[in-house]
Design a protein around this motif. Structure first.
Motif, short mmCIF file in Angstrom:
data_model
loop_
_atom_site.label_atom_id
_atom_site.label_comp_id
_atom_site.label_asym_id
_atom_site.label_seq_id
_atom_site.Cartn_x
_atom_site.Cartn_y
_atom_site.Cartn_z
N LYS A 13 0.82 -1.23 0.00
CA LYS A 13 0.00 0.00 0.00
C LYS A 13 0.84 1.27 0.00
O LYS A 13 0.52 2.25 -0.66
CB LYS A 13 -0.91 0.01 1.24
N TYR A 14 1.91 1.25 0.81
CA TYR A 14 2.74 2.45 0.99
C TYR A 14 4.21 2.15 0.69
O TYR A 14 5.07 2.31 1.54
CB TYR A 14 2.63 2.96 2.43
N PRO A 15 4.51 1.67 -0.52
CA PRO A 15 5.86 1.17 -0.79
C PRO A 15 6.97 2.19 -0.56
O PRO A 15 8.05 1.83 -0.09
CB PRO A 15 5.80 0.75 -2.26
N ASP A 16 6.74 3.43 -0.89
CA ASP A 16 7.78 4.45 -0.79
C ASP A 16 7.64 5.36 0.42
O ASP A 16 8.39 6.32 0.58
CB ASP A 16 7.80 5.30 -2.07
N ALA A 22 15.57 6.95 11.78
CA ALA A 22 16.51 7.00 12.90
C ALA A 22 17.73 7.78 12.45
O ALA A 22 18.56 7.26 11.68
CB ALA A 22 16.89 5.59 13.34
N GLY A 23 17.85 9.01 12.89
CA GLY A 23 18.96 9.85 12.44
C GLY A 23 18.87 10.07 10.95
O GLY A 23 17.85 10.50 10.42
N ASP A 24 19.95 9.73 10.26
CA ASP A 24 19.99 9.89 8.80
C ASP A 24 19.44 8.67 8.06
O ASP A 24 19.36 8.67 6.83
CB ASP A 24 21.43 10.14 8.34
N VAL A 25 19.08 7.62 8.81
CA VAL A 25 18.58 6.38 8.19
C VAL A 25 17.08 6.45 8.03
O VAL A 25 16.35 6.80 8.96
CB VAL A 25 18.97 5.16 9.04
N GLU A 26 16.61 6.11 6.83
CA GLU A 26 15.18 6.09 6.56
C GLU A 26 14.86 4.79 5.83
O GLU A 26 15.48 4.46 4.83
CB GLU A 26 14.79 7.29 5.70
N VAL A 27 13.90 4.05 6.37
CA VAL A 27 13.48 2.76 5.79
C VAL A 27 12.03 2.88 5.37
O VAL A 27 11.17 3.24 6.18
CB VAL A 27 13.64 1.62 6.82
N THR A 28 11.75 2.60 4.10
CA THR A 28 10.37 2.67 3.61
C THR A 28 9.63 1.39 3.99
O THR A 28 10.22 0.39 4.41
CB THR A 28 10.33 2.83 2.09
N TYR A 29 8.32 1.41 3.78
CA TYR A 29 7.53 0.21 4.10
C TYR A 29 7.90 -0.97 3.23
O TYR A 29 7.96 -2.12 3.70
CB TYR A 29 6.02 0.52 4.02
N SER A 30 8.17 -0.74 1.96
CA SER A 30 8.56 -1.86 1.09
C SER A 30 9.92 -2.40 1.50
O SER A 30 10.15 -3.63 1.48
CB SER A 30 8.57 -1.43 -0.37
N GLN A 31 10.84 -1.53 1.90
CA GLN A 31 12.15 -1.98 2.36
C GLN A 31 12.05 -2.76 3.66
O GLN A 31 12.71 -3.79 3.83
CB GLN A 31 13.08 -0.78 2.53
N TRP A 32 11.21 -2.28 4.58
CA TRP A 32 11.01 -2.99 5.85
C TRP A 32 10.46 -4.40 5.59
O TRP A 32 10.96 -5.40 6.13
CB TRP A 32 10.05 -2.19 6.72
N ASP A 33 9.48 -4.48 4.72
CA ASP A 33 8.87 -5.77 4.39
C ASP A 33 9.87 -6.70 3.72
O ASP A 33 10.03 -7.87 4.12
CB ASP A 33 7.67 -5.53 3.49
#
Length: 523
Positions: A13-16, A22-33
């Motif tokens: 639903k929210y891939p991007d 966390a700080g400079d790190v950003e994880v999208t929903y598709s990346q988490w999955d």
């Protein structure tokens, strides 16, 4: 529905959309999955199977979130523990749970490395590169897994058959005996309390949730982390708490929801530049996990705004779930924990016969609902004592006022809550009884304006022992390495004898009553 399926759905639903920041790190929903599935694949390759227990020693970070779901996708039970735990505490939980694997943040490896080296049967995994007995996830991320392998893994039968009644996780707490107890949850437990919190405090996919309290605790983990995952919200996290971090992150990320122990709010409002920060994005400041006087609650209203403050009451065994008091709805009742069970929950105060208490009476809080634990892991006796006729007996003593509001009086099990974290006197007492110069000891929590309670030891020395030495330093040094730092006594009183009743039981309420008149200063 289950936690794993919720993340998979939001990955589509929210891939991007940013899911974890966390700080400079950003994880999208598709990346988490995707990464959760990849790490689950490698966990299976290392022998983690359905029903195994996997302990996680990690602070709040994206790796925590990814591993949490990855373990669930192997069919194993995930067991998060406090990142401030000592090696002895980690070892005990791993042994009690019969852990197959231990997942550790790279920065925390030195805490447990000695024991891990002596325990080759334990699958040890850390967030960096492989080293010695340790598998490293950095090596996993550098290795390609074929799509055929991944598809075959994702279609394994236990993933398809995972439902709301499947066991999913264990959180460890301690009882009055000082022995940790594992609280066993199902997916239904987690999803029920997450849905409850989402509705009670109006969270949605637009919400931005800040995590500074340890995600090894049930309130931040289940009420807010699982709710954020379920809703597709953005979750901002940091390794630890500080007033500066709280103010900076709320302003920078336009945070809408934050949960913290009262001490987090009390310390932050002392920040010299508090008034210069833009905190207008906040919809709810939630607090819980420690006693808070009516006077301190009023001071928080002045600082954070009555309309945005909410007190939540619950306990680990209940999911947690229990009561929620919105300051704006009941400004004359601040300091109480509310007058109704939250969504999906029934609550009442009962006497020793199990009959509901009338106004003005004091009794034990009990509750029931689908968010409560399945039971204590491998402890049917404790389960039977805590869960009776479908009710979870909390051990919390409260008074019901004429309007039906509950006011906390004491805790049956003598648990202390300092900085929002449970500390159990018996655990400390049993260790201090090993000290060669101590004859008797009793540990209680004394009121503290910021931390809720401060751990205080009353000590009877053996005959002939000098009582003029620095006993605070002596006791803290003796306990270090055996207990996490937040469990160490901050005050020590040398006394000639402990007050006891005719049966020989120590009267801890006498120690609290006498000492509550003294000024409490946390060192």
């Amino acid at each position: 529905m289950n936690v794993s399926a919720l993340l998979a759905a939001n990955g589509r639903k929210y891939p991007d959309k940013p899911a974890l920041v966390a700080g400079d790190v950003e994880v999208t929903y598709s990346q988490w999955d995707t990464r959760s599935t990849q790490w689950a694949f490698y966990l299976r390759e290392l022998g983690i199977e359905q029903g195994d227990r996997v302990v996680m020693l990690m602070p709040n970070c994206p790796e925590f979130a990814i591993f949490y779901v990855a373990v669930i996708r192997t069919g194993a039970l995930v067991v998060p523990i406090n990142a401030r735990s000592t090696q002895e505490e980690v070892r005990h939980i791993c042994e009690h749970a019969g852990a197959k694997a231990l997942l550790v943040h790279d920065a925390l490896v030195p805490i447990v490395n000695e024991w891990v080296l002596q325990t080759p049967q334990l699958v040890a995994i850390k967030t960096g590169t492989s080293q010695g007995n340790w598998q490293g996830i950095a090596d996993w991320d550098a290795t390609d897994v074929s799509s055929d392998e991944m598809n075959a893994f994702s279609l394994q039968p236990y993933l398809v058959n995972m439902n709301e009644d499947s066991e999913v996780s264990i959180l460890y707490t301690s009882g009055t005996t000082g022995r940790p107890k594992g609280v066993l949850y199902t997916h239904r437990s987690l999803l029920t309390v997450a849905k409850m919190m989402s509705i009670e405090l109006t969270m949605s996919h637009r919400s931005r949730i800040l995590h500074l309290m340890p995600l090894s605790n049930s309130a931040p983990l289940h009420l807010f982390f699982i709710a954020g995952l379920m809703l597709g919200a953005t979750q901002v996290m940091a390794l630890t708490f500080s007033p500066q971090l709280l103010l900076d992150l709320v302003q920078q990320h336009r945070i809408t929801h934050f949960f913290g122990a009262p001490v987090a709010y009390l310390l932050t409002m002392k920040h010299p530049e508090f008034a210069s920060y833009d905190l207008s994005s906040i919809e709810y400041w939630m607090y819980g996990g420690a006693p808070l006087s009516k006077e301190m609650a009023a001071l928080m209203e002045e600082t954070y705004g009555r309309d945005k403050l909410a007190c939540v009451y619950g306990l680990t065994e209940a999911g947690p779930t229990g009561m929620c008091l919105l300051h704006r709805e009941h400004p004359d009742k601040i300091g109480s924990i509310g007058n109704r069970g939250v969504l999906f929950v029934e609550m009442e105060v009962v006497d020793e016969r199990g009959e509901r208490c009338a106004s003005g009476e004091v009794g034990e809080i009990r509750l029931r609902g689908e968010g409560t634990m399945k039971g204590y892991y491998n402890n049917p006796e404790a389960t039977a004592e805590s869960i009776r006729d479908g009710w979870v007996y909390t051990g919390d003593i409260a008074r019901v006022d004429e309007d039906g509001f509950l006011w906390m009086i004491d805790r049956k099990k003598d648990v202390m809550i300092t900085g929002g974290v449970n500390v159990y006197p018996k655990e400390i007492e049993q260790l201090l009884e090993r000290h060669p110069l101590i004859g008797e000891v009793a540990v209680v929590g004394l009121p503290h304006v910021e931390w809720g309670e401060t751990v205080t030891a009353y000590v009877v020395l053996k005959s002939g022992v000098d009582n003029n030495r620095d006993w605070l330093e002596e006791i803290q040094s003796f306990l270090r390495g055996h207990l996490a730092d937040y469990k160490l006594p901050r005050q020590v009183h040398i006394v000639p004898a402990l007050p006891r009743n005719t049966s020989g039981k120590v009267l801890k309420h006498v120690l609290r009553d006498v000492s509550s008149q003294k000024e409490v200063e946390l060192r």
